[in-house]
Design a protein around this motif. Structure first.
Motif, mmCIF file in Angstrom:
data_model
loop_
_atom_site.group_PDB
_atom_site.id
_atom_site.type_symbol
_atom_site.label_atom_id
_atom_site.label_comp_id
_atom_site.label_asym_id
_atom_site.label_seq_id
_atom_site.Cartn_x
_atom_site.Cartn_y
_atom_site.Cartn_z
ATOM 1 N N PRO A 182 1.246 2.506 0.975
ATOM 2 C CA PRO A 182 0.901 1.701 2.153
ATOM 3 C C PRO A 182 0.648 0.236 1.862
ATOM 4 O O PRO A 182 0.768 -0.592 2.756
ATOM 5 C CB PRO A 182 -0.377 2.391 2.672
ATOM 6 N N GLU A 183 0.336 -0.124 0.616
ATOM 7 C CA GLU A 183 -0.019 -1.514 0.339
ATOM 8 C C GLU A 183 1.188 -2.391 0.053
ATOM 9 O O GLU A 183 1.167 -3.602 0.315
ATOM 10 C CB GLU A 183 -0.969 -1.602 -0.866
ATOM 11 N N ILE A 184 2.265 -1.839 -0.492
ATOM 12 C CA ILE A 184 3.328 -2.696 -1.014
ATOM 13 C C ILE A 184 4.681 -2.521 -0.341
ATOM 14 O O ILE A 184 5.511 -3.420 -0.391
ATOM 15 C CB ILE A 184 3.491 -2.479 -2.532
ATOM 16 N N ASP A 185 4.945 -1.380 0.274
ATOM 17 C CA ASP A 185 6.265 -1.142 0.853
ATOM 18 C C ASP A 185 6.153 -0.020 1.865
ATOM 19 O O ASP A 185 5.067 0.254 2.385
ATOM 20 C CB ASP A 185 7.268 -0.812 -0.264
ATOM 21 N N LEU A 186 7.251 0.660 2.123
ATOM 22 C CA LEU A 186 7.198 1.825 2.994
ATOM 23 C C LEU A 186 6.303 2.907 2.399
ATOM 24 O O LEU A 186 6.248 3.084 1.174
ATOM 25 C CB LEU A 186 8.603 2.415 3.179
ATOM 26 N N THR A 187 5.616 3.644 3.252
ATOM 27 C CA THR A 187 4.951 4.851 2.786
ATOM 28 C C THR A 187 6.008 5.925 2.539
ATOM 29 O O THR A 187 7.131 5.844 3.053
ATOM 30 C CB THR A 187 3.950 5.357 3.826
ATOM 31 N N TRP A 188 5.652 6.938 1.743
ATOM 32 C CA TRP A 188 6.627 8.011 1.533
ATOM 33 C C TRP A 188 6.884 8.772 2.825
ATOM 34 O O TRP A 188 7.981 9.297 3.039
ATOM 35 C CB TRP A 188 6.185 8.945 0.402
ATOM 36 N N GLN A 189 5.897 8.785 3.738
ATOM 37 C CA GLN A 189 6.108 9.445 5.029
ATOM 38 C C GLN A 189 7.168 8.729 5.847
ATOM 39 O O GLN A 189 8.005 9.363 6.502
ATOM 40 C CB GLN A 189 4.787 9.509 5.812
#
Length: 339
Positions: A182-189
Motif C-alpha cells: 500500500p505504501e509504494i505501488d499497487l496492493t496485491w489485492q
C-alpha cells in the motif's frame, strides 16, 4: 400507353463504401494505421464493423491498427458493442501494472497515472505469460491540452534495435521483480483482483512466477519472460517486453533516488533485469527508448474516436496532459505464450 412500374425499376441504387466513409493513413509514407472516417452522421460503428470484418482483420495486420472517426459511438456500451462486432471475447485485467476502474463489463479507464508525466510506448501486458492480441481505445472526453496517445510500428522499432542488444536479451529473456504494497505501488489485492492469498499463489504457480510473502500486506514476485515474440499471423520476429518500462531508470531521477534511499533496490515497486538476474545497462535501455521515439506517431483525440490496435505490431503510450481527459480501453483475443 404508359409503362407499368416493375420491381427492377424500383430497386434502390447500390451505395458504394466510399459514399459512407473516407479512408486514409496516419503515416502514408510508411503505410501505418488506417483511418476510417464516417461521411454520414449517425453511422453506427458496430454495424459498419460487422459488415467489413474481413478487410478490418487485414488492416490490423498490415497497417497495425484502425482509427474510426465520426461514427455514432455515444458511450462505453456503444464502444463495447463496436469492439465485440470484431472481437467478441473481452478480457479481464489480471496481474495489473497500474490502477484502473471498470466502467462497464471489461471496459476500463486507461492508466490512472499522474497527468504530468509520459507513459512510454509499450505493448500491453508484455511482462505477463499471456496478453491481449488486440487492444481498443475510446475517447469519451478529449484531452483539454496534449494527452495524445503516441503510437509506433514495432516492425520498424525492432529493425532499429542493434543486433547485439537483441541477442543479449534473447539469451535468457527479461526478469521482472515487483513489490506490491500500500505504501509504494499497487496492493496485491489490486494487482491480482482478489482478496485471497491462496488465489494469488495459484496464479503465480500456474504462470511460473516465484513469490514471497513479506507480511500480510506486502508481496514480492519474480518472473522471467520473453524478450521477443513471433507474430501469430505473419511470423515476424518482434521486440516484445517491458524492460524499458519497468527498469528503475524509467522513473524520474529524483523519485528513483528517493526510493533507493528509502527501500533500496530490492524494495523498488518494480525493476527489470536480464533473464539471468544481472543488471541491464542504462545505455542499452536508452538505445531501446530512442528507437521508440524515432518511430513515434501522434494524432489528436476527438470525442467518439475508437482506436483498434494489433498489440504485437503497434505500441502505445500517453503524453502528459492538463485538464479533462477520459480514454477508455478494453482488450480482446487472449494470446498464451509458449516457449
Amino acid at each position: 400507353m404508359s409503362t407499368p412500374f416493375t420491381a427492377t425499376r424500383l430497386r434502390p441504387r447500390p451505395v458504394s463504401s466510399a459514399e459512407w466513409v473516407r479512408e486514409s493513413l496516419l503515416d502514408a509514407e510508411q503505410g501505418y494505421l488506417k483511418i476510417v472516417e464516417a461521411r454520414r452522421p449517425g453511422l453506427a460503428l458496430d454495424a459498419w464493423i460487422a459488415g467489413h470484418r474481413a478487410e478490418l482483420e487485414t488492416a490490423l495486420v498490415e497497417q497495425g491498427g484502425v482509427l474510426f472517426r465520426g461514427f455514432a459511438v455515444a458511450d462505453a456500451s456503444a464502444f463495447s458493442a463496436a469492439v465485440q462486432a470484431l472481437s467478441p471475447n473481452l478480457l479481464d485485467y489480471l496481474e495489473r501494472a497500474a490502477a484502473r476502474q471498470e466502467v462497464a463489463h471489461r471496459v476500463f479507464t486507461s492508466t490512472e497515472f499522474s497527468p504530468d508525466g509520459w507513459i512510454p510506448m509499450h505493448h500491453e501486458m508484455s511482462y505477463s505469460h499471456n496478453w491481449p492480441s488486440r487492444i481498443h481505445f475510446y475517447c469519451d472526453v478529449p484531452p483539454a491540452a496534449q494527452g495524445r496517445t503516441p503510437l509506433a510500428d514495432e516492425r520498424r522499432v525492432t529493425a532499429r534495435i542493434p543486433e547485439a542488444i537483441r541477442q543479449r536479451f534473447l539469451e535468457g529473456g527479461v526478469c521482472y521483480v515487483r513489490n506490491y504494497g500500500p505504501e509504494i505501488d499497487l496492493t496485491w489485492q489490486e494487482g491480482f483482483q482478489t482478496q485471497r492469498r491462496e488465489e494469488v499463489e495459484a496464479y503465480c504457480r500456474q504462470t511460473g512466477t516465484a513469490w514471497t510473502w513479506l507480511d500480510d500486506q506486502h508481496l514480492n514476485t519474480r518472473q522471467v519472460r520473453q524478450a521477443m515474440v513471433r507474430h501469430p499471423v505473419t511470423g515476424e520476429h518482434l521486440w516484445f517486453n517491458h524492460a524499458h518500462m519497468f527498469h528503475v531508470s524509467n522513473m524520474p531521477p529524483a523519485l528513483s533516488r528517493a526510493l533507493l534511499d528509502d527501500v533500496g533496490e530490492a524494495g523498488l515497486p518494480r525493476n527489470a533485469y536480464y533473464g539471468d538476474g544481472s543488471p541491464i545497462e542504462p545505455e542499452t535501455l536508452e538505445t531501446i527508448r530512442a528507437a521508440y521515439r524515432s518511430e513515434m506517431r501522434l494524432f489528436d483525440w476527438r470525442q467518439g474516436d475508437v482506436l483498434m490496435l494489433d498489440n504485437f505490431i503497434s505500441v502505445h503510450g500517453r503524453e502528459p496532459f492538463s485538464g479533462a481527459r477520459r480514454i477508455l480501453v478494453t482488450m480482446t483475443d487472449l494470446h498464451v505464450h509458449r516457449t
